[in-house]
Enzyme design. Sequence first.
Site, PDB file in Angstrom:
ATOM      1  CE  LYS A 184      44.951  42.218  42.421  1.00 33.49           C
ATOM      2  NZ  LYS A 184      44.190  42.229  41.162  1.00 33.49           N
ATOM      3  CB  SER A 225      41.107  39.843  41.675  1.00 37.31           C
ATOM      4  OG  SER A 225      41.957  40.605  40.842  1.00 37.31           O
ATOM      5  CB  SER A 253      40.685  42.491  38.623  1.00 33.85           C
ATOM      6  OG  SER A 253      40.184  41.178  38.632  1.00 33.85           O
TER       7      SER A 253
END
Lengths: 478, 95, 483
Positions: free
Chosen positions: C76, C151, C175
């Site tokens: 990420k 997210s 997330s």
Amino acid sequence: MEWETVIGLEIHAQLNTVSKIFSGASTAYGAEPNTQACLVDLGYPGQLPVLNGEAVAKAVKFGLATGSKVARRSVFARKNYFYPDLPKGYQISQFELPIVQEGKIEVVLEDGSTMLVGLTRAHLEEDAGKSLHEDFKGKTGVDLNRAGTPLLEIVSEPDMRNAKQAVAYMKTIHTLVRYLDISDGNMQEGSFRCDANVSVRRKGSETFGTRSEIKNLNSFRFVERAINFEVERQIDILESGGKVVQETRLYDSVKDETRSMRSKEEANDYRYFPDPDLLPVVLEEGYIEDIAATLPELPAQKRARFIGDFGLSAYDAGVLTASRELGDYYEHVVERLGGEAKLASNWVTGELAGALNRAGLDISQSAVGPQALADMLGRVVDNTISGKIAKDVFEAMWSGEGTADEIIDARGLKQITDTSAIESVIDQVMAASPGQLADYRSGKDKLFGYFVGQVMKATQGKANPAQVNELLRQKLAG
Amino acid sequence: MSLTKQEVESVARLARLEITEGEIGRVVEKLSSIIDFVDQLQTANTDDVMPMAHPLDMGQRLRTDEIFEADQRNRYQVNAPEVEAGLYLVPKVIE
Amino acid sequence: MHKKTIAELSRSLQAREFSSVELTRHLLSRIDALDGGLNSFITVTAEGALAAAAAADERIARGEGGPLTGIPLAHKDIFCTEGVRTSCGSRMLDNFVSPYDATVVSRLKDAGMVMLGKTNMDEFAMGSSNETSFYGPVHNPWDLKTVPGGSSGGSAAAVAARLAPVATGTDTGGSIRQPAALVGITGVKPTYGRVSRYGMIAFASSLDQAGVLTRTAEDAALVLEAMSGFDPRDSTSSPAPVPCYHGSLQESLEGLRVGVPEEFMDEGLDSENRAAVEAALDVYRALGATVSTVSLPSLALSVPTYYVVAPAEASSNLSRFDGVRFGYRCDDPADLLDLYQRSRGEGFGDEVKRRIMTGTYVLSAGYYDAYYLKAQKVRELIAREFRQAFQHVDVLMGPTTPAPAFELGAKTTDPITMYLNDIYTIAVNLAGLPGVSIPCGLVQGLPVGLQLIGPHFSEARLLNVAHRYQQESDWHQRLPVGY
């Protein structure tokens, strides 16, 4: 109208750790800009603080030395504001639960009297960087080497009533932090500085007047002058019917005045909250006891002992305990000398202090060590040299000519104590000054000094002054 | 609307966020709806509840006082918008 | 190759059926071919990946390879990666090249894993749909018109589309778990303190936790074990030893006490989603577990609590982005204030600014007690209710989300609707607990997840519970059409 001044100080003492409070960067002073600002200090994304245990230990020492409460649980909080020298946009500090709470300290004033000043708290926090306002293409340059240096902010109660008290208090704290070896106290380098909260009120009033905060005072003299200026300024405002505005002010030492700080004009809302990157600092009883066991003799204790054991005046004892090193030096001299505490005190606070001062050195750098000084004073005590000659010997020692005995030998400074030798010199002097002799004998007593001087001159100062006096008196009387 | 335009402007100023005249209405509306939403918290009975600052029930670890970061100024300043003589530059600051 | 799990790939690499370089090339070409429609990567590091793969192959050839050596992964873009742009999905860091690796990154690098690139995400991890990214939204491979969740939406989409066997994620309010559920994969959010936060760009420091998105619980166990553990650079990192997660996967579930919070199964839950969760509970009953209903009465307050605590911490965490030392700086600032206000005004997107404003407001003078302090107290209430529940049950189960993936743009106009999407995941972060989402069905052709929640540091048990289910079901093996 009679006015009363109310002063409280917030002293910032940089703790003398080798690394920063939350990072592994060096705290050494004077490096090239930003060469001691690591990623934590720069507030880089993803960086996290890890607390330096030595900073905690030093804060605990201060707490113990001032009889304060050392919090078993203290919490770091974030103080949020934007400024170029504050890389993260917040300063990690302690707010609701500081590590040191509620103490007091005895302060000796100039006249020898004492007062107690309350300590509200002392908390750990990180220092900010420095903004350099010299012209860099018309911009301000930011150096973050200092960012993250551990600070102990020591907050006093508003207990002081004039600038002199404030200075005496600050000096007391300054001496203490150096005794404890928690700060080098170097004021030129900004390791020890304060903010002064100053207000005035009508004498007898119970409530405080509106205060102003004078920021960043880094010398005792500036503290005194800034407060005195500020008090005058506030009284002038009040007497002309105005109101003092609560604000942050800066002391300009060149103009000797304080002025409002434009950059801090905006009412600050620091939005303190517990720093989620750090956990509560929990101190076990054993940890605190271990630190208590390492505390040195404190200045007040040492001062009392010097008065009691050595019979020194409060003033001399105060001077000799101004630093731990000076006190140690003095005690060393007395020990080697086997007494003569008053003589040693006179020399350490007199000749030695003067020489150090002229050379710009501190006691640890003295060219004459305590043993050498004691040995020299031993020669005064045993009448080998006079006190006056001793000053020459000391000077020679200072410039590296050898030990006291070597210098006395080499220069032939041994005191003349042989009565017949002194008498023969006196006879010569009297024979060479018939006019003065006649005048003296006709009543001009003041000429006695002239004869003493002549005798000392003839013996190059080596004649024992007490003997010279006595013998001269007899001979001149005829 | 729970927040006024003035309140929102002062919050934006504290947070150092520029909000243009065109945006302000929408920002006031959305921020108000968020604050109204979180106002539900007032319904909770939290008498005698200790506030929880952190999920970890641990004390702060203390690090040894040693230097372990060397100078890497040049590497770190690669990301800086404006640098001169090793200093980060910002518009003139007046104290 | 891309359909294999990490466990399978590892066996193939060790047996030299194919090399890490071949595997890496294959996945890079899939990214090239397929990511245009997904937008799951912000940065692809092809060159570095091939070099790392070649190094891994040598390590395997020398017989020094571990279970993760040569396995490709995606990070990420919230994790700092040395020499590689780390954007956090924001214009603010579009030009930011990290000079250091996050602990998660360096640990997985040390294990021999091969980074393919950095995945797309909601800006500064603030979002539940991956629509707030400066680099554009990510699309759900199951239906490109829908969101992948957020997210960690890029990480989720990349793993679901078999562009990478594993991707790292972070979970502040759901997330990892929510996007894992919406794209039909396994997502693990460990206990707060289990994985180092060093080098992970902070959103809300007391809630953020790194974890993994994989296809199976077994894969998650392998990667999580390598990235977990004490880190001296993170004061909030736990010194508790990391158990061998892989070793306990097979343990029996006989006598496992499962609790289902009644608040999770209320009218807010889509009925088909509910049916999928109930079917999964039946599988657990068949495995020997007992299922009972428990109550978490303060759960409804978890969303408002979160939207005070998280923005408060974020407002402070994001103050470092000021245009001075790194990141975006506006053109020609007139003065210092202008520099700050425009750099931040232009560098941050709307949702980030909204949360900074919210956080600034709730911490400001006069509101601190009413909002921030109150939220901290409710947070304690919520944590207490979990503690009480775990006195009676071993694992809590329920849905991960109220419904399957929604369409892009459906919830962007009203922040509250978007926030409420995290109703089942947020409380776990507030209490610092570990949570896992595993695929448990398809609703109108879209995946939904079963959420498992355990007490602090119960990752081994949760992975075991997830793994046993995956041995009895095939939802985690379903592949979106076209991938």
